[in-house]
Design a protein around this motif. Structure first.
Motif, mmCIF file in Angstrom:
data_model
loop_
_atom_site.group_PDB
_atom_site.id
_atom_site.type_symbol
_atom_site.label_atom_id
_atom_site.label_comp_id
_atom_site.label_asym_id
_atom_site.label_seq_id
_atom_site.Cartn_x
_atom_site.Cartn_y
_atom_site.Cartn_z
ATOM 1 N N MET A 1 0.823 -1.209 0.000
ATOM 2 C CA MET A 1 0.000 0.000 0.000
ATOM 3 C C MET A 1 0.858 1.260 0.000
ATOM 4 O O MET A 1 0.411 2.321 -0.416
ATOM 5 C CB MET A 1 -0.924 -0.022 1.215
ATOM 6 N N ARG A 2 2.085 1.115 0.476
ATOM 7 C CA ARG A 2 2.976 2.261 0.479
ATOM 8 C C ARG A 2 3.447 2.620 -0.917
ATOM 9 O O ARG A 2 3.732 3.790 -1.211
ATOM 10 C CB ARG A 2 4.182 1.956 1.384
ATOM 11 N N VAL A 3 3.538 1.625 -1.814
ATOM 12 C CA VAL A 3 4.157 1.860 -3.115
ATOM 13 C C VAL A 3 3.159 1.945 -4.258
ATOM 14 O O VAL A 3 3.550 2.279 -5.380
ATOM 15 C CB VAL A 3 5.186 0.749 -3.424
ATOM 16 N N ASN A 4 1.871 1.642 -4.011
ATOM 17 C CA ASN A 4 0.933 1.602 -5.133
ATOM 18 C C ASN A 4 0.801 2.954 -5.837
ATOM 19 O O ASN A 4 0.606 3.022 -7.050
ATOM 20 C CB ASN A 4 -0.439 1.077 -4.692
ATOM 21 N N LEU A 5 0.920 4.039 -5.090
ATOM 22 C CA LEU A 5 0.784 5.364 -5.693
ATOM 23 C C LEU A 5 1.932 5.684 -6.643
ATOM 24 O O LEU A 5 1.759 6.462 -7.578
ATOM 25 C CB LEU A 5 0.689 6.433 -4.597
ATOM 26 N N SER A 6 3.125 5.085 -6.408
ATOM 27 C CA SER A 6 4.282 5.401 -7.239
ATOM 28 C C SER A 6 4.012 5.119 -8.707
ATOM 29 O O SER A 6 4.451 5.871 -9.589
ATOM 30 C CB SER A 6 5.503 4.600 -6.760
ATOM 31 N N VAL A 7 3.292 4.023 -8.992
ATOM 32 C CA VAL A 7 2.927 3.707 -10.370
ATOM 33 C C VAL A 7 1.608 4.372 -10.745
ATOM 34 O O VAL A 7 1.464 4.924 -11.840
ATOM 35 C CB VAL A 7 2.823 2.181 -10.571
ATOM 36 N N ALA A 8 0.642 4.353 -9.846
ATOM 37 C CA ALA A 8 -0.685 4.883 -10.166
ATOM 38 C C ALA A 8 -0.634 6.359 -10.526
ATOM 39 O O ALA A 8 -1.383 6.817 -11.406
ATOM 40 C CB ALA A 8 -1.625 4.666 -8.978
ATOM 41 N N ILE A 9 0.252 7.114 -9.892
ATOM 42 C CA ILE A 9 0.278 8.563 -10.139
ATOM 43 C C ILE A 9 0.684 8.879 -11.573
ATOM 44 O O ILE A 9 0.281 9.902 -12.134
ATOM 45 C CB ILE A 9 1.225 9.270 -9.136
ATOM 46 N N SER A 167 0.212 -3.124 -10.690
ATOM 47 C CA SER A 167 -0.308 -1.758 -10.814
ATOM 48 C C SER A 167 -0.158 -1.232 -12.231
ATOM 49 O O SER A 167 -1.066 -0.580 -12.773
ATOM 50 C CB SER A 167 0.410 -0.831 -9.830
ATOM 51 N N GLY A 168 0.999 -1.488 -12.847
ATOM 52 C CA GLY A 168 1.191 -1.040 -14.223
ATOM 53 C C GLY A 168 0.175 -1.647 -15.167
ATOM 54 O O GLY A 168 -0.331 -0.973 -16.076
ATOM 55 N N TRP A 169 -0.140 -2.915 -14.947
ATOM 56 C CA TRP A 169 -1.127 -3.585 -15.793
ATOM 57 C C TRP A 169 -2.542 -3.064 -15.518
ATOM 58 O O TRP A 169 -3.317 -2.823 -16.447
ATOM 59 C CB TRP A 169 -1.066 -5.091 -15.553
ATOM 60 N N LEU A 170 -2.882 -2.869 -14.243
ATOM 61 C CA LEU A 170 -4.230 -2.427 -13.886
ATOM 62 C C LEU A 170 -4.557 -1.052 -14.466
ATOM 63 O O LEU A 170 -5.700 -0.796 -14.859
ATOM 64 C CB LEU A 170 -4.390 -2.396 -12.365
ATOM 65 N N THR A 171 -3.574 -0.163 -14.499
ATOM 66 C CA THR A 171 -3.845 1.182 -15.014
ATOM 67 C C THR A 171 -4.210 1.176 -16.489
ATOM 68 O O THR A 171 -4.830 2.128 -16.985
ATOM 69 C CB THR A 171 -2.622 2.099 -14.807
ATOM 70 N N GLU A 172 -3.848 0.096 -17.205
ATOM 71 C CA GLU A 172 -4.145 -0.001 -18.629
ATOM 72 C C GLU A 172 -5.453 -0.731 -18.907
ATOM 73 O O GLU A 172 -5.870 -0.843 -20.058
ATOM 74 C CB GLU A 172 -3.003 -0.724 -19.353
ATOM 75 N N THR A 173 -6.097 -1.258 -17.863
ATOM 76 C CA THR A 173 -7.359 -1.974 -18.048
ATOM 77 C C THR A 173 -8.531 -0.998 -18.009
ATOM 78 O O THR A 173 -8.376 0.197 -17.737
ATOM 79 C CB THR A 173 -7.552 -3.040 -16.955
ATOM 80 N N GLU A 174 -9.729 -1.523 -18.240
ATOM 81 C CA GLU A 174 -10.929 -0.684 -18.213
ATOM 82 C C GLU A 174 -11.243 -0.156 -16.818
ATOM 83 O O GLU A 174 -11.962 0.823 -16.653
ATOM 84 C CB GLU A 174 -12.123 -1.479 -18.742
ATOM 85 N N TRP A 175 -10.695 -0.809 -15.785
ATOM 86 C CA TRP A 175 -10.939 -0.351 -14.407
ATOM 87 C C TRP A 175 -10.073 0.855 -14.062
ATOM 88 O O TRP A 175 -10.383 1.583 -13.143
ATOM 89 C CB TRP A 175 -10.674 -1.490 -13.423
ATOM 90 N N GLY A 176 -8.972 1.045 -14.774
ATOM 91 C CA GLY A 176 -8.146 2.226 -14.605
ATOM 92 C C GLY A 176 -7.376 2.268 -13.296
ATOM 93 O O GLY A 176 -7.307 1.293 -12.538
ATOM 94 N N TRP A 177 -6.808 3.445 -13.026
ATOM 95 C CA TRP A 177 -5.940 3.594 -11.858
ATOM 96 C C TRP A 177 -6.657 3.370 -10.525
ATOM 97 O O TRP A 177 -6.005 2.922 -9.562
ATOM 98 C CB TRP A 177 -5.278 4.974 -11.878
ATOM 99 N N PRO A 178 -7.982 3.636 -10.367
ATOM 100 C CA PRO A 178 -8.597 3.372 -9.055
ATOM 101 C C PRO A 178 -8.493 1.914 -8.629
ATOM 102 O O PRO A 178 -8.447 1.601 -7.428
ATOM 103 C CB PRO A 178 -10.061 3.783 -9.262
ATOM 104 N N SER A 179 -8.455 0.990 -9.597
ATOM 105 C CA SER A 179 -8.388 -0.428 -9.247
ATOM 106 C C SER A 179 -7.100 -0.779 -8.515
ATOM 107 O O SER A 179 -7.056 -1.760 -7.769
ATOM 108 C CB SER A 179 -8.512 -1.282 -10.515
ATOM 109 N N VAL A 180 -6.063 0.012 -8.717
ATOM 110 C CA VAL A 180 -4.805 -0.219 -7.991
ATOM 111 C C VAL A 180 -5.044 -0.105 -6.489
ATOM 112 O O VAL A 180 -4.570 -0.936 -5.694
ATOM 113 C CB VAL A 180 -3.732 0.793 -8.449
ATOM 114 N N PHE A 181 -5.793 0.902 -6.086
ATOM 115 C CA PHE A 181 -6.065 1.124 -4.664
ATOM 116 C C PHE A 181 -7.088 0.124 -4.132
ATOM 117 O O PHE A 181 -6.944 -0.383 -3.011
ATOM 118 C CB PHE A 181 -6.549 2.556 -4.451
#
Length: 408
Positions: A1-9, A167-181
Motif C-alpha cells: 500500500m505504500r508503493v501503489n501510488l508510485s505507479v498509479a500517479i 499496478s502497471g497492468w491495472l492502469t491499462e485496463t478498463e478499471w483504470g488507476w482506481p483499481s490499484v487502490f
C-alpha cells in the motif's frame, strides 16, 4: 500500500503543456512514439490522466505518506511494548487498508483531501516497523536473525514487486488507476483476518508451539522485559556512539531507497518513456534482484557467523559497505548512460540489489542483545531522522524544479 501510488500517479496525472516543450531538452530522452506520431499530426499533444498536477503538487502527494509516517514511529514502538506487536501491527495494516480503498474517492473530491488520506495512511503504517521489531525480539534467536529478518523483509520486497507489476497492468485496463487502490486495500483486509487469527506476541502465548521449541527460543533470547516497559534511558541512547552510527548508516541507505521507491516509475515513464505495462514490470525488477540477493547473502553471512569465520562486528561492517557504497557508486553512472534504457535499468538493478545486504548490517544491528529491550524505541527514533532527511531531499527537488522554470 505504500508503493501503489508510485505507479498509479503516472496514470493519474495529465501531461502538462510545458512538459511537451521540454521533450527536446537534455533533461528528457527523445520519445520515438511521439516523434512518429508528430510526423502525421504535428499539433497532437499527449494527454492522459484525470488530474492536472504540476511537479510540486505531485511531490506533495507522494510525500504525504511520509509526513504521516514520521509522526507515529516513536508512538508505534511504545504502544507495541505496552500492548504487544500483534495488535499494533495488525491494527496499523487494517486501518491503512481502509484508507487505501477510499483513496480514489478522496482524490476525485479534492487534492487536499487526497493528501490528507495519504498522511493518515502514513500515520497508520508508521507503527508497523517498530511493532515488527518487538515481535522479532520475542521470537527469533540472535544466531538466526540475519536470515530470518532477511526472509521477513523479503516479504516486503515481494509485495513491492507484485504491487508495482500488477499496478502497471491495472492502469491499462478498463478499471483504470482506481483499481490499484481497491485491489491492494482488499487484499490487505483479507490478510488482516489471517494475521489476527494466527499471529501471537510471544512463544508463551502460542497455543500449538512445541515445548522443545519454546524452550529453545527462551534459552537463546534470554530474559525479556515485560510489555509494560521500564523507564527509558534517554541520555544513554542519545549519546550512544553505536546507536548514532546505526542512524547515520540507515539515513544514508534509506535516502536512496525511498527516492527510488517513489520516483523510479516517474523516471521510467517521463524520462525513458516506457509505457505503463512496461513501467510496472521494470519498476519491480530491481526489487526482485534485491530480494534474491538478500536471501542468498544473509544465508551465507549466517554460515560465516556460525562457523566462526567472521565476527558479528565484521559482518555488520562489510554488509553496510556493500549496501551503501556500491549503490552510491552505481547510481552516479545512471546519468552517464543517458538515454540508453537497457544500461540504465541494469545499473538501477545493481544499485538496489546490492542494497539488500543492509539486512545483515543495520537491521540486525538494532536487534543486538544489549538493546533488545528498547529496539522498537530505537527503530522509531531512527525512522524519524531518516524521514527528516527524506523531506529535506524533497524540498531540494522542488527548489531545483522552481529554479529551472525561472531560468527557462
Amino acid at each position: 500500500m505504500r508503493v501503489n501510488l508510485s505507479v498509479a500517479i503516472v496514470a493519474m496525472v495529465r501531461a502538462r503543456p510545458e512538459s511537451q516543450s521540454l521533450r527536446d531538452t537534455e533533461d528528457v530522452c527523445p520519445n520515438p512514439e511521439v516523434a512518429s506520431e508528430n510526423k502525421h499530426n504535428p499539433l497532437k499533444v499527449e494527454s492522459r490522466g484525470e488530474f492536472d498536477w504540476d511537479e510540486q503538487t505531485q511531490g506533495m502527494v507522494l510525500g504525504g505518506f511520509f509526513y504521516g509516517y514520521l509522526l507515529t514511529n516513536y508512538l508505534g514502538g511504545r504502544l507495541a511494548d505496552r500492548f504487544g506487536g500483534r495488535l499494533i501491527y495488525g491494527a496499523g495494516v487494517t486501518l491503512t487498508a481502509f484508507l487505501t480503498i477510499i483513496s480514489p474517492s478522496a482524490a476525485r473530491y479534492s487534492t487536499n483531501a487526497f493528501i490528507l488520506v495519504r498522511v493518515l495512511e502514513g500515520m497508520t503504517e508508521g507503527v508497523t516497523y517498530p511493532a515488527t521489531n518487538v515481535m522479532i525480539s520475542h521470537w527469533i534467536p540472535p544466531q538466526e536473525r540475519a536470515r530470518s529478518i532477511s526472509r521477513s523483509c523479503g516479504g516486503t520486497l515481494i509485495g513491492t514487486v507484485i504491487t508495482l507489476s500488477v499496478s502497471g497492468w491495472l492502469t491499462e485496463t478498463e478499471w483504470g488507476w482506481p483499481s490499484v487502490f481497491y485491489l491492494s486495500g482488499f487484499i490487505c483486509l483479507v490478510w488482516s483476518w489471517f494475521w489476527f487469527r494466527y499471529a501471537y506476541d510471544t512463544p508463551d502465548d502460542h497455543p500449538t508451539i512445541s515445548a522443545a521449541e519454546k524452550h529453545y527460543i527462551r534459552q537463546s533470547i534470554g530474559h525479556h522485559r515485560g510489555k509494560m516497559g521500564q523507564n527509558v534511558p534517554w541520555r544513554s541512547i542519545l549519546t550512544s556512539v553505536p546507536f548514532m552510527t546505526l542512524v547515520v548508516a540507515h539515513v544514508c541507505h534509506n535516502w536512496g531507497f525511498y527516492c527510488l521507491l517513489t520516483e523510479l516509475p516517474t523516471y521510467l515513464r517521463n524520462i525513458q518513456h516506457f509505457n505503463m505495462k512496461q513501467n510496472g514490470l521494470i519498476s519491480a525488477l530491481p526489487y526482485m534482484v534485491m530480494w534474491v540477493f538478500n536471501l542468498t547473502y544473509s544465508s551465507y553471512m549466517d554460515h560465516l557467523l556460525e562457523t566462526g569465520k567472521l565476527s558479528t562486528k565484521n559482518i555488520r561492517k562489510i554488509s553496510m559497505i556493500i549496501a551503501n557504497h556500491i549503490p552510491a557508486a552505481v547510481l552516479l553512472l545512471v546519468p552517464w548512460v543517458g538515454c540508453d534504457r537497457q544500461r540504465a535499468v541494469i545499473l538501477i538493478c545493481i544499485a538496489l540489489g546490492s542494497g539488500g545486504a543492509s539486512t545483515c548490517g543495520l537491521h540486525c544491528g538494532f536487534q543486538a542483545s544489549n538493546v533488545a529491550d528498547y529496539n522498537s524505541l530505537l527503530i522509531g527514533i531512527q525512522h524519524r531522522r531518516i524521514l527528516f532527511f527524506f523531506f529535506l531531499k524533497r524540498k531540494c527537488h522542488i527548489t531545483v524544479i522552481w529554479c529551472k522554470k525561472i531560468n527557462k
